[in-house]
Design a protein around this motif. Structure first.
Motif, PDB file in Angstrom:
ATOM      1  N   UNK A  38       0.828  -1.214   0.000  1.00  0.00           N
ATOM      2  CA  UNK A  38       0.000   0.000   0.000  1.00  0.00           C
ATOM      3  C   UNK A  38       0.858   1.258   0.000  1.00  0.00           C
ATOM      4  N   UNK A  39       1.875   1.281   0.838  1.00  0.00           N
ATOM      5  CA  UNK A  39       2.734   2.478   0.879  1.00  0.00           C
ATOM      6  C   UNK A  39       3.532   2.650  -0.426  1.00  0.00           C
ATOM      7  N   UNK A  40       4.012   1.541  -0.994  1.00  0.00           N
ATOM      8  CA  UNK A  40       4.735   1.638  -2.263  1.00  0.00           C
ATOM      9  C   UNK A  40       3.814   2.113  -3.386  1.00  0.00           C
ATOM     10  N   UNK A  41       2.580   1.649  -3.341  1.00  0.00           N
ATOM     11  CA  UNK A  41       1.604   2.087  -4.354  1.00  0.00           C
ATOM     12  C   UNK A  41       1.376   3.597  -4.260  1.00  0.00           C
ATOM     13  N   UNK A  42       1.187   4.100  -3.038  1.00  0.00           N
ATOM     14  CA  UNK A  42       0.987   5.549  -2.863  1.00  0.00           C
ATOM     15  C   UNK A  42       2.235   6.307  -3.286  1.00  0.00           C
ATOM     16  N   UNK A  43       3.402   5.746  -2.947  1.00  0.00           N
ATOM     17  CA  UNK A  43       4.672   6.407  -3.300  1.00  0.00           C
ATOM     18  C   UNK A  43       4.796   6.576  -4.818  1.00  0.00           C
ATOM     19  N   UNK A  44       4.516   5.528  -5.568  1.00  0.00           N
ATOM     20  CA  UNK A  44       4.646   5.610  -7.022  1.00  0.00           C
ATOM     21  C   UNK A  44       3.582   6.524  -7.629  1.00  0.00           C
ATOM     22  N   UNK A  45       2.439   6.591  -7.032  1.00  0.00           N
ATOM     23  CA  UNK A  45       1.413   7.532  -7.509  1.00  0.00           C
ATOM     24  C   UNK A  45       1.885   8.970  -7.272  1.00  0.00           C
ATOM     25  N   UNK A  46       2.452   9.219  -6.106  1.00  0.00           N
ATOM     26  CA  UNK A  46       2.947  10.560  -5.813  1.00  0.00           C
ATOM     27  C   UNK A  46       4.098  10.944  -6.738  1.00  0.00           C
ATOM     28  N   UNK A  47       4.909   9.958  -7.140  1.00  0.00           N
ATOM     29  CA  UNK A  47       6.023  10.198  -8.059  1.00  0.00           C
ATOM     30  C   UNK A  47       5.561  10.213  -9.529  1.00  0.00           C
ATOM     31  N   UNK A  48       4.248   9.992  -9.718  1.00  0.00           N
ATOM     32  CA  UNK A  48       3.682   9.945 -11.071  1.00  0.00           C
ATOM     33  C   UNK A  48       4.380   8.884 -11.917  1.00  0.00           C
ATOM     34  N   UNK A  49       4.646   7.775 -11.276  1.00  0.00           N
ATOM     35  CA  UNK A  49       5.325   6.659 -11.939  1.00  0.00           C
ATOM     36  C   UNK A  49       4.546   5.380 -11.620  1.00  0.00           C
ATOM     37  N   UNK A  50       3.373   5.265 -12.237  1.00  0.00           N
ATOM     38  CA  UNK A  50       2.467   4.175 -11.882  1.00  0.00           C
ATOM     39  C   UNK A  50       2.643   2.926 -12.740  1.00  0.00           C
ATOM     40  N   UNK A  51       3.543   2.963 -13.686  1.00  0.00           N
ATOM     41  CA  UNK A  51       3.715   1.803 -14.566  1.00  0.00           C
ATOM     42  C   UNK A  51       4.713   0.805 -13.951  1.00  0.00           C
ATOM     43  N   UNK A  52       4.423   0.416 -12.712  1.00  0.00           N
ATOM     44  CA  UNK A  52       5.279  -0.543 -11.987  1.00  0.00           C
ATOM     45  C   UNK A  52       4.414  -1.691 -11.467  1.00  0.00           C
ATOM     46  N   UNK A  53       5.109  -2.696 -10.967  1.00  0.00           N
ATOM     47  CA  UNK A  53       4.409  -3.885 -10.471  1.00  0.00           C
ATOM     48  C   UNK A  53       3.514  -3.563  -9.269  1.00  0.00           C
ATOM     49  N   UNK A  54       3.953  -2.668  -8.359  1.00  0.00           N
ATOM     50  CA  UNK A  54       3.243  -2.418  -7.106  1.00  0.00           C
ATOM     51  C   UNK A  54       1.934  -1.639  -7.284  1.00  0.00           C
ATOM     52  N   UNK A 236       0.839 -16.705  -4.159  1.00  0.00           N
ATOM     53  CA  UNK A 236       1.353 -15.381  -4.528  1.00  0.00           C
ATOM     54  C   UNK A 236       2.621 -15.521  -5.377  1.00  0.00           C
ATOM     55  N   UNK A 237       3.504 -16.427  -4.948  1.00  0.00           N
ATOM     56  CA  UNK A 237       4.764 -16.618  -5.676  1.00  0.00           C
ATOM     57  C   UNK A 237       4.502 -17.123  -7.097  1.00  0.00           C
ATOM     58  N   UNK A 238       3.609 -18.094  -7.244  1.00  0.00           N
ATOM     59  CA  UNK A 238       3.292 -18.643  -8.575  1.00  0.00           C
ATOM     60  C   UNK A 238       2.707 -17.570  -9.484  1.00  0.00           C
ATOM     61  N   UNK A 239       1.821 -16.755  -8.920  1.00  0.00           N
ATOM     62  CA  UNK A 239       1.196 -15.693  -9.723  1.00  0.00           C
ATOM     63  C   UNK A 239       2.231 -14.659 -10.171  1.00  0.00           C
ATOM     64  N   UNK A 240       3.116 -14.293  -9.256  1.00  0.00           N
ATOM     65  CA  UNK A 240       4.143 -13.293  -9.594  1.00  0.00           C
ATOM     66  C   UNK A 240       5.089 -13.839 -10.664  1.00  0.00           C
ATOM     67  N   UNK A 241       5.510 -15.104 -10.525  1.00  0.00           N
ATOM     68  CA  UNK A 241       6.407 -15.716 -11.511  1.00  0.00           C
ATOM     69  C   UNK A 241       5.762 -15.751 -12.891  1.00  0.00           C
ATOM     70  N   UNK A 242       4.443 -15.992 -12.907  1.00  0.00           N
ATOM     71  CA  UNK A 242       3.735 -16.012 -14.182  1.00  0.00           C
ATOM     72  C   UNK A 242       3.707 -14.616 -14.801  1.00  0.00           C
ATOM     73  N   UNK A 243       3.415 -13.591 -14.002  1.00  0.00           N
ATOM     74  CA  UNK A 243       3.328 -12.236 -14.528  1.00  0.00           C
ATOM     75  C   UNK A 243       4.689 -11.677 -14.919  1.00  0.00           C
ATOM     76  N   UNK A 244       5.735 -12.188 -14.289  1.00  0.00           N
ATOM     77  CA  UNK A 244       7.085 -11.740 -14.647  1.00  0.00           C
ATOM     78  C   UNK A 244       7.652 -12.522 -15.818  1.00  0.00           C
ATOM     79  N   UNK A 245       6.913 -13.532 -16.285  1.00  0.00           N
ATOM     80  CA  UNK A 245       7.308 -14.267 -17.467  1.00  0.00           C
ATOM     81  C   UNK A 245       8.187 -15.473 -17.245  1.00  0.00           C
ATOM     82  N   UNK A 246       8.390 -15.855 -15.992  1.00  0.00           N
ATOM     83  CA  UNK A 246       9.240 -17.021 -15.728  1.00  0.00           C
ATOM     84  C   UNK A 246       8.512 -18.326 -16.054  1.00  0.00           C
TER      85      UNK A 246
END
Length: 528
Positions: A38-54, A236-246
């Motif tokens: 949640x905090x990382x999500x708010x941080x990237x929104x404040x930095x106007x850099x929302x094209x990240x995983x979080x 969670x790990x399986x889902x992340x590995x799939x989205x990261x392309x592993x």
């Protein structure tokens, strides 16, 4: 896998064993992950850099996690670490207010906002409300039905969304209410729904102490990381590995389904196996407790019996000593008023003194006998005495009370032995009863016969004293303080009561046969 590092215990100040949890309990792990995302999500929104995983942008650009959603998750995560109920209540109210205003905004707005202040998706708001209800049920309402229903709905919706994301995110976006639901939001709701169940169970089992059952064997909290944390981490790990392309989607779905089935299989066996261990240990503890309880009951019975006899002892002591002392005191006054004024002879007063001293001595001896009886009532190995020895010793000890010319005949066919204090007390009461109630102008004759049959040892005791009317007094014969010869000042009314008490303690019964001026007989039958 099941090492004791998952849980430990400590002694609280009230000497209770209180369960303590570490990071491997899913609700603490979930609280930490929720705050981090949640905090990382708010941080990237404040930095106007929302094209990240979080923010969820990489997974689905059309469904990013909103800052208001993150704020709501922060509020919920704080509840995991808050013990003060007032603070918890404020956090829940704040979260409900946020969802309420978001709902009003969505209802009134015609177009969806995608900026920093964009509202959460409709289904996100619903899940926040349900999660708040689940928290309230745990912290305040204590209603497991409300918790199960509300939290299960969140679990079903979140796992449904995660599965759709793995299959085809665009299909999920086409479902009404799910249009802007991000994968991050779904995953956080999923792990929170699992953790809330654990959180509730910890509250249920924390009061059960490992000293009773053993912390490494059957305490449920020992297996919480296995049942709650590992599924969260694996999915969670399986889902992340799939989205990261592993791995691809098919592999991810296959791995998750395989893991879930294996988990169910292991959980069923492990739970059943540990439940049997639990049942076995509880059964063993129950048997031990049953034995201890039986011993406690027996001890309590002995204690009550001892208290009963002690109360009798106090009552009889007061009775046996008060009358002779009062009589002696009155004799002193009588001596002052008569002998010194030559109104009575010294020999006459001397006889009175001797009579009262004799009564006092008799009362003290009776108390000593009763005291010895009390000491032996729960003695598993009391000192024993032969019938013949008890008769001879007791008859000799009462020489001071024995009337002149008294004869004793005894015929012992079977010289058995019995607890000394009990059998001595029986003959002490029989002899003193005969001595006190002999005929004035006739010598006292006592006859004792003792013999053994198959089931009983019988003592037959007979004298030629003044006797009593058994028919008239049959209801009062063995009661405390009952007197049948009012003219006899030496009687304290406890003789027959004592006798019956001692015989009963030997698992025996006593019958009295008597007629006025014909003498008295006692038949005592003791079970062998």
């Amino acid at each position: 896998m099941f090492h004791t590092k998952y849980v430990w215990y400590s002694m609280a100040t009230n000497n209770n064993n209180v369960i303590k949890t570490n990071f491997l309990f899913s609700y603490k792990f979930t609280g930490f992950v929720t705050l981090l995302v949640a905090f990382l999500n708010i941080y990237f929104w404040l930095k106007n850099n929302i094209d990240v995983f979080f923010t969820g942008y990489i997974i689905n650009p059309n469904a990013t996690m909103k800052p208001l959603t993150s704020i709501s998750f922060i509020i919920l995560a704080c509840i995991y670490f808050t013990k003060n109920k007032k603070h918890v209540y404020r956090l829940l109210i704040t979260n409900i207010i946020i969802q309420f205003f978001q709902s009003i905004y969505i209802f009134l707005s015609s177009d969806s906002t995608t900026g920093f202040f964009a509202a959460s998706s409709k289904i996100t708001i619903v899940m926040f409300v349900l999660t708040s209800i689940a928290f309230y049920a745990i912290k305040f309402n204590k209603n497991k039905q409300i918790l199960i229903v509300s939290n299960s709905i969140v679990y079903i919706i979140s796992i449904f969304a995660i599965t759709y994301y793995l299959l085809d995110a665009s299909t999920l976006n086409a479902i009404l209410g799910f249009e802007t639901l991000s994968w991050n939001t779904s995953m956080l709701f999923f792990i929170n729904s699992i953790s809330l169940f654990e959180y509730q169970l910890i509250g249920k089992v924390s009061r059960f102490y490992y000293r009773i059952l053993g912390k490494n064997k059957t305490h449920p909290s020992y297996f919480f990381p296995v049942f709650f944390l590992f599924p969260i981490i694996f999915i969670v790990s399986s889902s992340i590995l799939m989205h990261l392309g592993f791995i691809n989607k098919a592999q991810s779905i296959f791995i998750i389904i395989l893991f879930l089935n294996i988990t169910v299989l292991i959980s069923m066996f492990l739970y059943s196996y540990k439940f049997m261990n639990f049942y076995t240990e509880i059964s063993n503890k129950s048997k031990t407790l049953e034995v201890i309880n039986d011993r406690f009951k027996a001890l309590n019975k002995e204690l009550n019996e001892a208290n009963y006899y002690l109360e009798d002892f106090a009552s009889i002591t007061s009775h046996n000593l008060r009358e002779p002392i009062i009589a002696l005191n009155q004799l002193c006054v009588y001596y002052e008023e008569t002998v010194k004024k030559d109104l009575a002879s010294i020999d006459e007063v001397k006889d009175m003194f001797q009579t009262n001293i004799q009564n006092l001595n008799l009362g003290l001896n009776a108390l000593i006998q009763y005291h010895n009886f009390i000491k032996d009532i729960n003695n598993k190995h009391p000192k024993e005495s032969l019938i013949s020895e008890s008769i001879d010793n007791t008859f000799t000890q009462l020489e001071y009370l024995k009337p002149k010319g008294t004869t004793l005949k005894s015929k012992i066919d079977d010289n058995s032995s019995f607890p000394k204090s009990h059998i001595d007390n029986i003959f002490h009461n029989l002899f003193t009863n005969s001595f006190k109630f002999k005929k004035e102008n006739e010598k006292l004759n006592i006859e004792i016969t003792a013999y053994k049959t198959k089931d009983y040892y019988t003592i037959y005791y007979k004298d030629n004293g003044i006797g009593l009317d058994v028919e008239t007094n049959k209801e009062e014969l063995f009661k405390k303080g009952a007197r049948f010869h009012k003219e006899s000042g030496s009687s304290n009314g406890y003789g027959l009561y004592y006798l019956n008490l001692y015989v009963n303690k030997l698992n025996g019964k006593v019958r009295l046969f008597s007629k006025v001026d014909k003498g008295t007989a006692f038949k005592i039958k003791i079970a062998t």
